[in-house]
Scaffold this motif. Sequence first.
Motif, PDB file in Angstrom:
ATOM      1  N   PRO A  75       0.736  -1.248  -0.236  1.00 41.79           N
ATOM      2  CA  PRO A  75       0.059   0.118   0.126  1.00 41.79           C
ATOM      3  C   PRO A  75       0.956   1.290   0.045  1.00 41.79           C
ATOM      4  CG  PRO A  75      -0.465  -1.195   1.859  1.00 41.79           C
ATOM      5  CD  PRO A  75       0.613  -2.001   1.068  1.00 41.79           C
ATOM      6  N   GLU A  76       2.004   1.193   0.245  1.00 37.12           N
ATOM      7  CA  GLU A  76       2.877   2.390   0.411  1.00 37.12           C
ATOM      8  C   GLU A  76       3.374   2.934  -1.018  1.00 37.12           C
ATOM      9  OE1 GLU A  76       3.323   3.793   3.270  1.00 37.12           O
ATOM     10  OE2 GLU A  76       2.046   2.311   4.187  1.00 37.12           O
ATOM     11  N   VAL A  77       3.581   1.939  -1.919  1.00 34.14           N
ATOM     12  CA  VAL A  77       3.941   2.303  -3.147  1.00 34.14           C
ATOM     13  C   VAL A  77       2.791   3.058  -3.846  1.00 34.14           C
ATOM     14  CG1 VAL A  77       4.531   1.535  -5.544  1.00 34.14           C
ATOM     15  CG2 VAL A  77       5.430   0.282  -3.413  1.00 34.14           C
ATOM     16  N   PRO A  78       3.183   4.368  -4.260  1.00 36.69           N
ATOM     17  CA  PRO A  78       2.487   5.397  -4.889  1.00 36.69           C
ATOM     18  C   PRO A  78       2.115   5.038  -6.569  1.00 36.69           C
ATOM     19  CG  PRO A  78       4.499   6.550  -4.377  1.00 36.69           C
ATOM     20  CD  PRO A  78       4.420   5.195  -4.000  1.00 36.69           C
ATOM     21  N   VAL A  79       0.748   5.134  -6.731  1.00 35.72           N
ATOM     22  CA  VAL A  79       0.283   4.749  -8.171  1.00 35.72           C
ATOM     23  C   VAL A  79      -0.137   6.140  -8.761  1.00 35.72           C
ATOM     24  CG1 VAL A  79      -1.267   3.388  -9.698  1.00 35.72           C
ATOM     25  CG2 VAL A  79       0.056   2.542  -7.472  1.00 35.72           C
ATOM     26  N   ILE A  80       0.238   6.324 -10.103  1.00 35.23           N
ATOM     27  CA  ILE A  80      -0.441   7.158 -10.748  1.00 35.23           C
ATOM     28  C   ILE A  80      -0.910   6.629 -11.860  1.00 35.23           C
ATOM     29  CG2 ILE A  80       0.247   9.288 -12.423  1.00 35.23           C
ATOM     30  CD1 ILE A  80       2.612   9.776 -10.963  1.00 35.23           C
TER      31      ILE A  80
END
Lengths: 129, 372
Positions: A75-80
Amino acid sequence: MNTKKILIADDDQDLLLQMELYVKKMGFEVETADSQKEAEEKLNNFNPDLCIFDLMMENKDSGFILSYKSKKKNPEVPVIIISAVTAETGMNFSLETDANHTWMKADLFLEKNVRAEQLHREMNKLMRL
Amino acid sequence: MSVLKLLIVDDEPGIRSGITRILRNYRVDYPFLNEDFKFEIFEAETGEIGLEVIKDKKPDIVLLDNKLPGISGIELLEIIRKDHLDVYVMMITSFASLDLAVRATKNGAYNFIPKPFTPNDLKTAINELAKHLFLKRVTKKMQESGKEVRFQFLSILSHELKSPLNAIDGYLKLMKDRQLGDNLEDYSEMIERSMIRIKGMRSLIMDLLDLTKIESGKKVQQIESVDLKEIAQMAINTMEPMAIQQNIKLILDSKLESNIQADIDEIEIIFNNLISNAVKYNKENGTVRISLTQNANEYKISVKDTGIGMKQEDVDKLFHEFTRIRNEKTKHISGSGLGLSILKKMIDKYNGKVEVNSVWGEGTEFIVSLKM
Ligand SMILES: Nc1ncnc2c1ncn2[C@@H]1O[C@H](COP(=O)(O)OP(=O)(O)O)[C@@H](O)[C@H]1O
């Protein structure tokens, strides 16, 4: 400081190549995938620090599916999510409402023709660089 | 500015002039529709006169009182319905007459405005009706010109046209900003890719031209005696240059005894699509065999290649507009995804059918049968 790893998925090989070039120039390490399927595989073994997904690939909502899978794993990995949808169909996404937040698990939506500088800024912000 | 014609049928002059005054300068506008309406108003003091006005002036809306000296409002409503007069009726009723309201609805009244009403009640009711009318008009216009069905087609099309533009635009920006330095050589892949995208776009436009020709109906079908073998040979000649590059052999094998009665251009589209696909989706050193046969009541065209083949689940989707199969093998082949949908339209014109046999990795055969 070690180099941040970015996973980019887009089924248009030219846009993928262009994005790869820009993101590499920003000084990141890049892994690319030209389908949702390939991106799913790479999510598992590349362990990116940030993901950039095209919204429509094999499925109309490939970007959302990928985002969901990425968040489930980490959940910590940002997604664009990058899409041309807004401009073309008048569909409008925003992450303002909580309801959207729960199922559209992405941190940011950007238009397809986003400028490299803006993309860079947003990426830095999301990775707290 | 559009005009809606509105007829008031009421025997009380005070009510007629009152309504006229309220609506004379009233404008209905929808910011999102880019269109506003004003009203042209007619008055009638009896149902009989009202009927004349309806036939003569063709109003869009009728405001109708029930209690009239001659025929009643309900009776007028019945006539309107029986004669299929195209108007929207809004009944003016008093609250008490529920029974009347039910009968009126059965007879096709659009809705009611209860008496006594304030200017605002009237405006609200008219506003809603005008909106309804406007949407109906737009829908009708769209249906007449087939636009409704086209909408989805167009939005996919605009996407298909925009993606190559975006790609080329992106490359040009990279070059303009000298992202890879000043040496032109370093940009050759970008230039190459841009040209490939332009080529894809061009073929999409060519396919679209075929499609518009078919669909506009402008091009009249010209049935004449056509030698299928000759048309097949022409299509082969067109594809030859591309085939040579991959060392693909094109073989034509005709067992025809007579000519078909058909439109040359349409037959050409069929051959062009089948043969160009058989070359495009072939492998190096492959073959394409075109066989023409006929029996008692039909002509058969078979185009068989030794190419990449298709999976059954993909074959099922093949004849829809913009269907392109995406996989490792098709990745670098450009196309519009329109060819086969056009082919299908052509074949339908001849009450024909098309059959596909394909083995993934080994090759594909398309068999088209056209009735004599
Ligand atoms: N002979 C063939 N062999 C393998 N695949 C084919 C063949 N013909 C058509 N196809 C597949 O069907 C799809 C649709 O074909 P078509 O409508 O002609 O569009 P396109 O412009 O993409 O070629 C193609 O993208 C291709 O994947």
